[in-house]
Design a protein around this motif. Sequence first.
Motif, PDB file in Angstrom:
ATOM      1  N   ASP A 293       0.972  -1.196  -0.163  1.00 11.92           N
ATOM      2  CA  ASP A 293       0.021   0.052  -0.072  1.00 11.92           C
ATOM      3  C   ASP A 293       0.920   1.337  -0.136  1.00 11.92           C
ATOM      4  N   PRO A 294       0.739   1.935  -1.373  1.00 13.19           N
ATOM      5  CA  PRO A 294       1.635   3.150  -1.132  1.00 13.19           C
ATOM      6  C   PRO A 294       1.238   4.157  -0.175  1.00 13.19           C
ATOM      7  N   LEU A 295       0.080   4.136   0.199  1.00 10.12           N
ATOM      8  CA  LEU A 295      -0.480   5.346   1.132  1.00 10.12           C
ATOM      9  C   LEU A 295      -0.467   4.822   2.596  1.00 10.12           C
ATOM     10  N   PHE A 296       0.263   3.634   2.847  1.00  8.84           N
ATOM     11  CA  PHE A 296       0.599   3.406   4.199  1.00  8.84           C
ATOM     12  C   PHE A 296       2.009   2.564   3.902  1.00  8.84           C
ATOM     13  N   PRO A 297       3.145   3.081   3.676  1.00 10.93           N
ATOM     14  CA  PRO A 297       4.336   2.340   3.014  1.00 10.93           C
ATOM     15  C   PRO A 297       4.838   1.315   4.050  1.00 10.93           C
ATOM     16  N   ASP A 298       5.539   0.323   3.619  1.00  5.75           N
ATOM     17  CA  ASP A 298       6.026  -0.906   4.439  1.00  5.75           C
ATOM     18  C   ASP A 298       7.183   0.008   5.552  1.00  5.75           C
ATOM     19  N   GLU A 299       7.850   0.744   5.184  1.00  5.50           N
ATOM     20  CA  GLU A 299       8.879   1.263   5.898  1.00  5.50           C
ATOM     21  C   GLU A 299       8.113   2.295   7.082  1.00  5.50           C
ATOM     22  N   VAL A 300       6.817   2.571   6.753  1.00  8.48           N
ATOM     23  CA  VAL A 300       6.132   3.645   7.931  1.00  8.48           C
ATOM     24  C   VAL A 300       5.582   2.247   9.036  1.00  8.48           C
ATOM     25  N   ARG A 301       5.032   1.403   8.397  1.00 13.70           N
ATOM     26  CA  ARG A 301       4.495   0.295   9.078  1.00 13.70           C
ATOM     27  C   ARG A 301       5.595  -0.453   9.908  1.00 13.70           C
ATOM     28  N   LYS A 302       6.557  -0.854   9.346  1.00 12.07           N
ATOM     29  CA  LYS A 302       7.386  -1.593   9.964  1.00 12.07           C
ATOM     30  C   LYS A 302       8.139  -0.797  11.097  1.00 12.07           C
ATOM     31  N   HIS A 303       8.416   0.783  10.856  1.00 12.71           N
ATOM     32  CA  HIS A 303       8.855   1.418  11.901  1.00 12.71           C
ATOM     33  C   HIS A 303       7.825   1.285  13.243  1.00 12.71           C
ATOM     34  N   GLY A 304       6.451   1.472  13.026  1.00  7.75           N
ATOM     35  CA  GLY A 304       5.658   1.451  13.870  1.00  7.75           C
ATOM     36  C   GLY A 304       5.764   0.288  14.934  1.00  7.75           C
ATOM     37  N   GLU A 305       5.648  -1.023  13.917  1.00  9.36           N
ATOM     38  CA  GLU A 305       5.852  -2.123  14.824  1.00  9.36           C
ATOM     39  C   GLU A 305       7.245  -2.208  15.569  1.00  9.36           C
ATOM     40  N   ASP A 306       8.180  -1.863  15.296  1.00  9.59           N
ATOM     41  CA  ASP A 306       9.410  -1.985  15.904  1.00  9.59           C
ATOM     42  C   ASP A 306       9.247  -0.884  17.275  1.00  9.59           C
ATOM     43  N   TYR A 307       8.911   0.266  16.933  1.00  9.44           N
ATOM     44  CA  TYR A 307       8.557   1.187  18.036  1.00  9.44           C
ATOM     45  C   TYR A 307       7.436   0.637  19.255  1.00  9.44           C
ATOM     46  N   LEU A 308       6.419  -0.070  18.725  1.00 11.65           N
ATOM     47  CA  LEU A 308       5.433  -0.431  19.621  1.00 11.65           C
ATOM     48  C   LEU A 308       6.009  -1.690  20.351  1.00 11.65           C
ATOM     49  N   SER A 309       6.799  -2.662  19.724  1.00 11.34           N
ATOM     50  CA  SER A 309       7.348  -3.816  20.288  1.00 11.34           C
ATOM     51  C   SER A 309       8.293  -3.201  21.464  1.00 11.34           C
ATOM     52  N   LYS A 310       9.576  -2.555  21.363  1.00 14.45           N
ATOM     53  CA  LYS A 310      10.403  -1.802  21.939  1.00 14.45           C
ATOM     54  C   LYS A 310       9.744  -0.921  23.271  1.00 14.45           C
ATOM     55  N   SER A 311       8.464  -0.535  22.758  1.00 14.91           N
ATOM     56  CA  SER A 311       7.987   0.397  23.857  1.00 14.91           C
ATOM     57  C   SER A 311       6.892  -0.591  24.841  1.00 14.91           C
ATOM     58  N   ASN A 312       6.809  -1.881  24.599  1.00 14.10           N
ATOM     59  CA  ASN A 312       5.924  -2.810  25.306  1.00 14.10           C
ATOM     60  C   ASN A 312       4.401  -2.327  25.171  1.00 14.10           C
ATOM     61  N   VAL A 313       4.107  -1.805  23.972  1.00 16.79           N
ATOM     62  CA  VAL A 313       2.756  -1.438  23.812  1.00 16.79           C
ATOM     63  C   VAL A 313       1.928  -2.717  23.172  1.00 16.79           C
ATOM     64  N   GLU A 314       0.822  -3.182  23.517  1.00 19.10           N
ATOM     65  CA  GLU A 314       0.103  -4.327  23.031  1.00 19.10           C
ATOM     66  C   GLU A 314      -0.387  -3.813  21.729  1.00 19.10           C
ATOM     67  N   HIS A 315      -0.074  -4.796  20.667  1.00 24.78           N
ATOM     68  CA  HIS A 315      -0.503  -4.333  19.373  1.00 24.78           C
ATOM     69  C   HIS A 315      -0.712  -5.796  18.450  1.00 24.78           C
ATOM     70  N   GLU A 316      -1.143  -5.839  17.280  1.00 22.18           N
ATOM     71  CA  GLU A 316      -1.317  -6.752  16.248  1.00 22.18           C
ATOM     72  C   GLU A 316      -1.334  -5.952  15.058  1.00 22.18           C
ATOM     73  N   VAL A 317      -0.935  -6.547  13.976  1.00 18.28           N
ATOM     74  CA  VAL A 317      -0.958  -5.957  12.620  1.00 18.28           C
ATOM     75  C   VAL A 317      -0.997  -7.177  11.711  1.00 18.28           C
ATOM     76  N   GLN A 318      -2.063  -6.869  10.863  1.00 20.10           N
ATOM     77  CA  GLN A 318      -2.489  -7.915   9.838  1.00 20.10           C
ATOM     78  C   GLN A 318      -2.279  -7.352   8.588  1.00 20.10           C
ATOM     79  N   VAL A 319      -1.764  -8.062   7.670  1.00 24.10           N
ATOM     80  CA  VAL A 319      -1.719  -7.481   6.298  1.00 24.10           C
ATOM     81  C   VAL A 319      -2.549  -8.352   5.201  1.00 24.10           C
TER      82      VAL A 319
END
Length: 356
Positions: A293-319
């Motif tokens: 999805d060019p409107l939500f680029p992989d680099e932005v999504r992956k950064h968000g996932e990394d940030y949430l994991s490092k911050s211990n914020v509960e989350h799920e991502v489904q593509v």
Amino acid sequence: MADADIATRAPESDAQEDVQQTPTPSAPAEDQQSSTEPAKMCDDCVTDRPTPTGQGPTGEIRKLNDIDVYVSKPSEYPHTSARLLLLLTGGTGLKSTNNQIQADKFASEGYVVVMPDLFEGDEAPNSTTVDAGQAAAETTTSEGRSTSTTTGSSFLDTFKIKAAETAKSFMIDMWLARHTEEKVLPLLHKIIDGAKDEFADAVSYGGGIYAVGYCFGARYVLLLGAERKPVAAGGFLGGGSAAAKPADEEAGADAASNGPHIKAGALAHATLVSKDDFEGLKAPVSIVCVENDPLFPDEVRKHGEDYLSKSNVEHEVQVYPGVPHGFAVVGDYNDLHIKEAQATAFEQMLKWLQNH
């Protein structure tokens, strides 16, 4: 929750071809993936799909704290307890029948849904608006066929298409300039204040306010779920502008206004999200994404996932593969795989809210 990408059952299909062939006003996907600038909006963010046959809204448009909202309630409410859910739309806005039906779906699952008019009556210009101007410029033959069908007019056809795309891009840019974070967030804070007052029972029952967001509205689920310092007018609430200055504490900015303002959130096919928008996120979130999805680029999504994991914020991502941007909002699709993915995405978001 696991943060690995999870795919739905929907296989690659002709829907993917539809995504690839749909013109957008922004740059090609490969350019957007590497760009640090926020992606633009596409037709799926500003144009409704046909409403499914036999469906219609059951809620009402009214005022809440002087702001237009669509309110949908469970049939047994207030005799039966319900949670409060804030639904934030894409550019099609408050009066979209599909958005209203989307709110009704959550209401039927036990939520008092408040869907605010994020744009104060100024919905995003859609492809129909631009195409109407293009059509008016075309001439037709005596046989009723457009002159664009003739070989000799191929250059003119190309020019018209490019002109329409340029006009559409310009109109969207101007619209986005009218609906900035500085305008939308204060509006949402007013809605939250009004909801806490009028629907105090629902807020109390759920232990806070829940939120779901689609396209344009998805970004604001992230912002409302974050702990961020208030800023003075002209700045951004979050990691955006280096020139942003903290608001004067004597003017009413206290610790409570820093957020998070929601207990949990779910968002689908976000647009205009930057890496900075994940900063300070505290509320657990479920994220529905479209593959490539060019409107939500992989680099932005992956950064968000990394940030949430490092911050211990509960989350799920489904593509979700093989579906167009905007697929999770109610709308009639001919492709069965898209319909199945739409139902799966709704269940993903609903279960996340129910479990939090």
